[in-house]
Scaffold this active site. Structure first.
Site, mmCIF file in Angstrom:
data_model
loop_
_atom_site.group_PDB
_atom_site.id
_atom_site.type_symbol
_atom_site.label_atom_id
_atom_site.label_comp_id
_atom_site.label_asym_id
_atom_site.label_seq_id
_atom_site.Cartn_x
_atom_site.Cartn_y
_atom_site.Cartn_z
ATOM 1 N N CYS A 113 40.219 55.147 31.422
ATOM 2 C CA CYS A 113 41.482 54.624 32.078
ATOM 3 C C CYS A 113 42.460 55.098 31.261
ATOM 4 C CB CYS A 113 41.421 52.996 32.228
ATOM 5 S SG CYS A 113 39.829 52.639 33.288
ATOM 6 N N HIS A 250 48.603 50.552 33.203
ATOM 7 C CA HIS A 250 47.582 50.780 33.905
ATOM 8 C C HIS A 250 47.134 49.608 34.790
ATOM 9 C CE1 HIS A 250 43.206 51.767 34.767
ATOM 10 N NE2 HIS A 250 42.869 50.727 33.939
ATOM 11 N N ASN A 280 41.630 49.619 40.516
ATOM 12 C CA ASN A 280 41.652 50.208 39.532
ATOM 13 C C ASN A 280 41.128 51.671 39.651
ATOM 14 O OD1 ASN A 280 41.096 51.347 36.937
ATOM 15 N ND2 ASN A 280 40.162 49.622 36.067
HETATM 16 O O1 UT7 Z 1 40.350 49.787 33.292
HETATM 17 C C1 UT7 Z 1 39.944 48.991 32.022
HETATM 18 C C2 UT7 Z 1 38.803 48.262 32.156
HETATM 19 N N1 UT7 Z 1 38.663 47.268 32.991
HETATM 20 C C3 UT7 Z 1 39.293 46.068 32.867
HETATM 21 O O2 UT7 Z 1 40.199 46.037 32.306
HETATM 22 C C4 UT7 Z 1 38.435 45.048 33.478
HETATM 23 C C5 UT7 Z 1 38.820 43.754 32.673
HETATM 24 N N2 UT7 Z 1 38.102 42.509 33.063
HETATM 25 C C6 UT7 Z 1 38.250 41.911 34.203
HETATM 26 O O3 UT7 Z 1 39.114 42.355 34.925
HETATM 27 C C7 UT7 Z 1 37.797 40.736 34.461
HETATM 28 O O4 UT7 Z 1 36.844 40.246 33.493
HETATM 29 C C8 UT7 Z 1 36.763 40.453 35.722
HETATM 30 C C9 UT7 Z 1 37.790 40.638 36.984
HETATM 31 C C10 UT7 Z 1 35.874 41.771 35.734
HETATM 32 C C11 UT7 Z 1 36.222 39.049 35.920
HETATM 33 O O5 UT7 Z 1 36.824 38.252 36.028
HETATM 34 P P1 UT7 Z 1 36.520 37.149 34.830
HETATM 35 O O6 UT7 Z 1 37.576 35.996 35.296
HETATM 36 O O7 UT7 Z 1 36.539 37.442 33.598
HETATM 37 O O8 UT7 Z 1 35.308 36.339 35.488
HETATM 38 P P2 UT7 Z 1 33.878 36.154 34.994
HETATM 39 O O9 UT7 Z 1 33.290 37.703 34.712
HETATM 40 O O10 UT7 Z 1 33.814 35.348 33.717
HETATM 41 O O11 UT7 Z 1 32.960 35.658 36.037
HETATM 42 C C12 UT7 Z 1 33.031 34.202 36.388
HETATM 43 C C13 UT7 Z 1 32.124 34.144 37.677
HETATM 44 C C14 UT7 Z 1 30.868 34.682 37.221
HETATM 45 O O12 UT7 Z 1 29.918 33.503 37.712
HETATM 46 P P3 UT7 Z 1 29.310 32.197 36.935
HETATM 47 O O13 UT7 Z 1 28.759 32.774 35.666
HETATM 48 O O14 UT7 Z 1 30.442 31.432 36.433
HETATM 49 O O15 UT7 Z 1 28.567 31.493 37.682
HETATM 50 C C15 UT7 Z 1 30.293 35.691 38.158
HETATM 51 O O16 UT7 Z 1 29.092 36.119 38.299
HETATM 52 O O17 UT7 Z 1 32.404 34.933 38.887
HETATM 53 C C16 UT7 Z 1 31.211 35.772 39.169
HETATM 54 N N3 UT7 Z 1 31.293 36.870 39.773
HETATM 55 C C17 UT7 Z 1 31.914 37.197 40.936
HETATM 56 N N4 UT7 Z 1 32.036 36.219 42.018
HETATM 57 C C18 UT7 Z 1 32.100 36.517 43.186
HETATM 58 C C19 UT7 Z 1 31.635 38.060 38.981
HETATM 59 N N5 UT7 Z 1 32.074 39.110 40.038
HETATM 60 C C20 UT7 Z 1 32.236 38.318 41.128
HETATM 61 C C21 UT7 Z 1 32.582 38.570 42.433
HETATM 62 N N6 UT7 Z 1 32.798 37.852 43.534
HETATM 63 N N7 UT7 Z 1 32.876 39.959 42.760
#
Ligand code: UT7
Length: 323
Positions: A113, A250, A280
């Protein structure tokens, strides 16, 4: 002092725009979750057979048209991608060939990225050392090809696209009043390599592999790394957040962008956000966002623009320039 000045910019996104709701048909997810956690509403997906070189060629031609020049004066093409058409040769040489360039050189650079920031930094070195007068810097990706479409934690986040700028050597006074790139700051730390990676490759598995990410871990490091390289850019130039006209980060997650801007005290109205439209797009995200802000009249000649990125490796970096 020689400066690298942007004289043209162009971008391209594939025709198909995939809305969040389409994921609801085959994954346990929702438009509401994706918008709330990321700001993403849609992403573009390359058509069957459409490759990174196709996207890059469109963006490059648009940049040439924007600059009002042909390829004759271009000395070098630096193409940032993690999704090349082939393991080798570089996608850059395919683009060079399609543009009808028999002269100069072309190569790819890979910093995921942060690829566009690393490519701009490399191009700036060639220009300031006098080795090149005009350089194409292209970010082009087809991340849809390396997504695990059964993994809701990653596949909803990424999209395809390309953006390109043309840099030209111009004489400057060596002050922050100069037009062109004022400073580049790049960093990497391979101890984080397992937090965002592709689980395949020619030397390890002889397969292309799929993207794997510990999203929460990436998120946890992102804001600190982004602010680190922006503060370093301020230190190198004597400028600060008040001097910025535009912040073009980004586009990975709107929450990361908002938190970074807040920490740096960059006013929200100066932040260019396109993640809702593009998702992204890795190395393509900054030039895609730049082109949107240029075409809608926000970015104008003389404006001070801060670019930044953070991604797999981890890699991170910033480019501060006067348009
Ligand atoms: O380009 C550079 C690299 N990438 C990034 O910068 C991405 C960096 N990370 C992020 O943007 C975020 O961490 C994410 C968008 C990937 C995830 O958001 P989060 O607020 O950190 O969510 P989380 O991973 O803590 O997940 C929260 C909940 C989980 O369920 P439980 O364990 O709380 O029951 C996940 O399983 O959301 C669940 N979850 C989803 N639910 C619905 C994860 N993906 C999804 C989804 N739809 N697509």
């Amino acid at each position: 002092m020689i400066r690298s000045v942007v004289i043209g910019c162009g971008s391209y996104t594939p025709a198909k725009a995939m809305k969040n709701a389409e994921f609801e048909e085959f994954l346990e997810t929702s438009d509401e979750w994706i918008v709330q956690r990321t700001g993403i509403e849609q992403r573009h997906i390359a058509a069957e057979g459409e490759t990174t070189a196709d996207l890059a060629e469109h963006a490059a031609r648009a940049a040439l048209e924007n600059a009002g020049i042909g390829v004759d004066g271009i000395d070098l093409i630096i193409l940032a991608t993690s999704t090349p058409d082939n393991t080798f040769p570089a996608t850059a040489v395919e683009v060079q060939h399609r543009l009808g360039m028999k002269h100069g050189a072309a190569f790819d650079t890979q910093a995921v990225c942060s690829g566009f920031v690393f490519a701009m930094t490399t191009a700036d070195q060639y220009i300031r050392s006098g080795q090149a007068k005009r350089i194409f810097v292209i970010g082009a990706e087809t991340f849809s090809r390396i997504l695990d479409w059964k993994d809701r934690t990653t596949c909803v986040l990424f999209g395809d696209g390309a953006g390109a700028v043309i840099l030209e050597a111009k004489e400057g006074a060596g002050t922050s009043e100069d037009q062109g790139i004022l400073t580049c700051q790049i960093r990497s730390d391979g101890s984080h390599k397992d937090k965002l990676y592709v689980d395949g490759g020619p030397s390890s598995t002889q397969t292309t592999g799929f993207l794997r990410m510990e999203g929460k871990e990436v998120f946890r490091h992102a804001v600190g790394m982004i602010t680190d390289v922006i503060i370093a850019a301020y230190g190198a130039t004597g400028l600060n957040s008040d001097d910025l006209d535009w912040f073009v980060p980004h586009q990975a997650n709107k929450r990361i962008i908002d938190a970074s801007a807040k920490k740096l005290r960059i006013a929200p109205e100066k932040v260019v956000i396109t993640v809702q439209k593009h998702g992204n797009t890795s190395a393509a995200s900054i030039p895609l966002a730049l082109d949107v802000a240029l075409k809608d009249g926000r970015v104008k000649r003389g404006d001070v623009v801060m670019l930044e990125a953070m991604g797999g490796g981890f890699t991170w970096g910033s480019v501060l320039l006067r348009w």
